[in-house]
Design a protein around this motif. Structure first.
Motif, PDB file in Angstrom:
ATOM      1  N   GLY A 208       0.804  -1.207   0.000  1.00 49.40           N
ATOM      2  CA  GLY A 208       0.000   0.000   0.000  1.00 49.40           C
ATOM      3  C   GLY A 208       0.836   1.255   0.000  1.00 49.40           C
ATOM      4  N   ILE A 209       0.127   2.383   0.010  1.00 46.90           N
ATOM      5  CA  ILE A 209       0.727   3.704   0.115  1.00 46.90           C
ATOM      6  C   ILE A 209       0.142   4.363   1.352  1.00 46.90           C
ATOM      7  N   LEU A 210       0.988   4.726   2.260  1.00 51.48           N
ATOM      8  CA  LEU A 210       0.544   5.326   3.511  1.00 51.48           C
ATOM      9  C   LEU A 210       0.831   6.822   3.494  1.00 51.48           C
ATOM     10  N   GLY A 211      -0.022   7.573   4.203  1.00 58.03           N
ATOM     11  CA  GLY A 211       0.144   9.008   4.243  1.00 58.03           C
ATOM     12  C   GLY A 211      -0.685   9.741   3.215  1.00 58.03           C
ATOM     13  N   MET A 212      -1.765   9.098   2.733  1.00 57.77           N
ATOM     14  CA  MET A 212      -2.634   9.709   1.722  1.00 57.77           C
ATOM     15  C   MET A 212      -3.861  10.374   2.334  1.00 57.77           C
ATOM     16  N   LEU A 239       3.652   8.113   0.865  1.00 61.21           N
ATOM     17  CA  LEU A 239       3.283   9.049  -0.192  1.00 61.21           C
ATOM     18  C   LEU A 239       4.335  10.133  -0.408  1.00 61.21           C
ATOM     19  N   ILE A 240       4.788  10.259  -1.654  1.00 67.82           N
ATOM     20  CA  ILE A 240       5.575  11.405  -2.076  1.00 67.82           C
ATOM     21  C   ILE A 240       4.597  12.355  -2.753  1.00 67.82           C
ATOM     22  N   PRO A 241       4.350  13.520  -2.166  1.00 65.84           N
ATOM     23  CA  PRO A 241       3.344  14.441  -2.713  1.00 65.84           C
ATOM     24  C   PRO A 241       3.884  15.188  -3.925  1.00 65.84           C
ATOM     25  N   VAL A 242       3.924  14.490  -5.054  1.00 65.06           N
ATOM     26  CA  VAL A 242       4.538  15.042  -6.268  1.00 65.06           C
ATOM     27  C   VAL A 242       3.700  16.201  -6.813  1.00 65.06           C
ATOM     28  N   PRO A 243       4.312  17.347  -7.077  1.00 67.91           N
ATOM     29  CA  PRO A 243       3.572  18.456  -7.682  1.00 67.91           C
ATOM     30  C   PRO A 243       2.923  18.032  -8.995  1.00 67.91           C
ATOM     31  N   GLY A 244       1.660  18.418  -9.165  1.00 69.62           N
ATOM     32  CA  GLY A 244       0.922  18.038 -10.364  1.00 69.62           C
ATOM     33  C   GLY A 244      -0.027  16.889 -10.144  1.00 69.62           C
ATOM     34  N   THR A 245       0.075  16.210  -8.985  1.00 70.96           N
ATOM     35  CA  THR A 245      -0.867  15.151  -8.634  1.00 70.96           C
ATOM     36  C   THR A 245      -1.935  15.714  -7.693  1.00 70.96           C
TER      37      THR A 245
END
Length: 355
Positions: A208-212, A239-245
């Protein structure tokens, strides 16, 4: 019961006995104060050591087809709703895939994880994947994990015949939180793919992805779903909060939170391979090595669209902490782990995201 008096070793005992932590116990792990973090990690390491000893398994990630995805996952820079500046390209030619396999072998990875973007592969792309798998297996003693989107049992069997050992398809989050993450497929769609892999007699990989923005209950429910599906390999992404997402503005994680999540997943998934995946360098930062006390695996090199630290830095971190690399057949690596490892290699196009 206070944090200081909580018996984390009792949780380790119960985990080693095969018992499932109660929801209250799971919440206690996630909400414990920072001053007991080392006690939690010590208990989680006891569980990890029972199956994995002091070995660390390395995986190498290949983004074999980037972008161009019709899905609307809020976390993903490759989704149709993302405006992130990433490379977009169709399925790589086989010689490019072989170059990546050569690098994976040089970096002492035991597994090459071949990933393509998209909902499910068309027959032309699927055929190219099968050809590439056969070529890699003929040249290298690498295990192959394929991550190709939604698959049925017939497709999984064809992958197995070509030499794929493991199929990855992440649940990503809990059933309850999935509609907040994606609207173009369901939690059940993802479960069905994992079940198809299991039905074909192949090794299952799902995490999974945690921190969403999920709740503690969602963190717990995801782990329980993975346990119920008897998943064998569990990548834990942060989660890497990538700009544009869509999720670019979400910043919920710090190193201690990540370590508590990893400890909880070790208690709930005592014998599984737990891999610290995307977001390791971004969120664990100077505390990365502490993640190896509950987890037993990492990606070496870069991720799908974000860069990781160098392989030599990873290996130095592993060696400094007294861990040893694991060979593809599960044995401790004998000899110099740095032999043949390049000082540097081409990097992913995106810089690390500031959080």
């Amino acid at each position: 019961m206070t944090d200081r008096s909580y018996d984390w070793q009792r949780l380790a005992d119960r985990s080693l006995a095969g018992d499932v932590l109660t929801r209250d116990e799971a919440h206690a792990v996630l909400t414990a104060s920072d001053d007991v973090l080392l006690d939690q990690l010590a208990a989680a390491y006891r569980v990890r050591r029972a199956t994995w000893g002091n070995r660390v398994r390395l995986h190498f990630l290949l983004n074999a087809q980037s972008g161009l995805c019709p899905e609307d996952c809020g976390y993903c820079s490759q989704s149709k709703i993302s405006t992130a500046e990433i490379e977009k390209y169709p399925m790589l030619a086989q010689d490019r895939i072989m170059e990546a396999a050569d690098r994976a072998a040089a970096l002492k990875a035991g597994t090459l994880c071949m990933v393509i973007s998209g909902r499910t592969p068309g027959e032309r792309v699927f055929g190219k994947v099968l050809d590439a798998v056969r070529a890699v297996r003929e040249k290298h003693d690498l295990k192959i994990c394929a991550c190709l989107g939604l698959l049925n049992e017939e497709q999984v069997l064809r992958l197995k015949d070509a030499g794929v050992e493991t199929v990855n398809h992440n649940l990503n989050t809990s059933a309850n939180y999935t509609p907040e993450v994606v609207g173009t497929h369901t939690f059940e769609d993802r479960v069905n793919t994992v079940q198809a892999v299991k039905a074909a007699g192949m090794k299952t990989c799902s995490g999974g992805i945690l921190g969403m923005g999920e709740s503690d209950d969602d963190v717990i429910d995801l782990a329980l779903s993975l346990r119920e599906l008897d998943v064998k390999s569990v990548p834990v992404n942060f989660l890497i909060p990538v700009p544009g997402t869509s999720f670019a503005g979400i910043r919920e994680l710090d190193p201690r939170r990540c370590l508590r999540i990893l400890s909880l997943y070790r208690f709930l998934l005592p014998t599984q391979e737990i891999r610290i995946s995307g977001g390791r360098e971004v969120h664990l930062r100077s505390m990365q090595v502490m993640g190896l006390y509950p987890a037993n695996s990492i990606f070496v090199g870069d991720y799908l669209t974000t860069q990781g630290q160098t392989a030599r830095d990873d290996m130095r971190m592993i060696e400094d902490a007294g861990f040893v690399l694991e060979t593809p057949d599960g044995e401790p690596l004998v000899g110099d782990p740095f032999e043949g490892v390049p000082e540097e290699y081409p990097r992913a196009p995106l810089p690390l995201v500031e959080v």
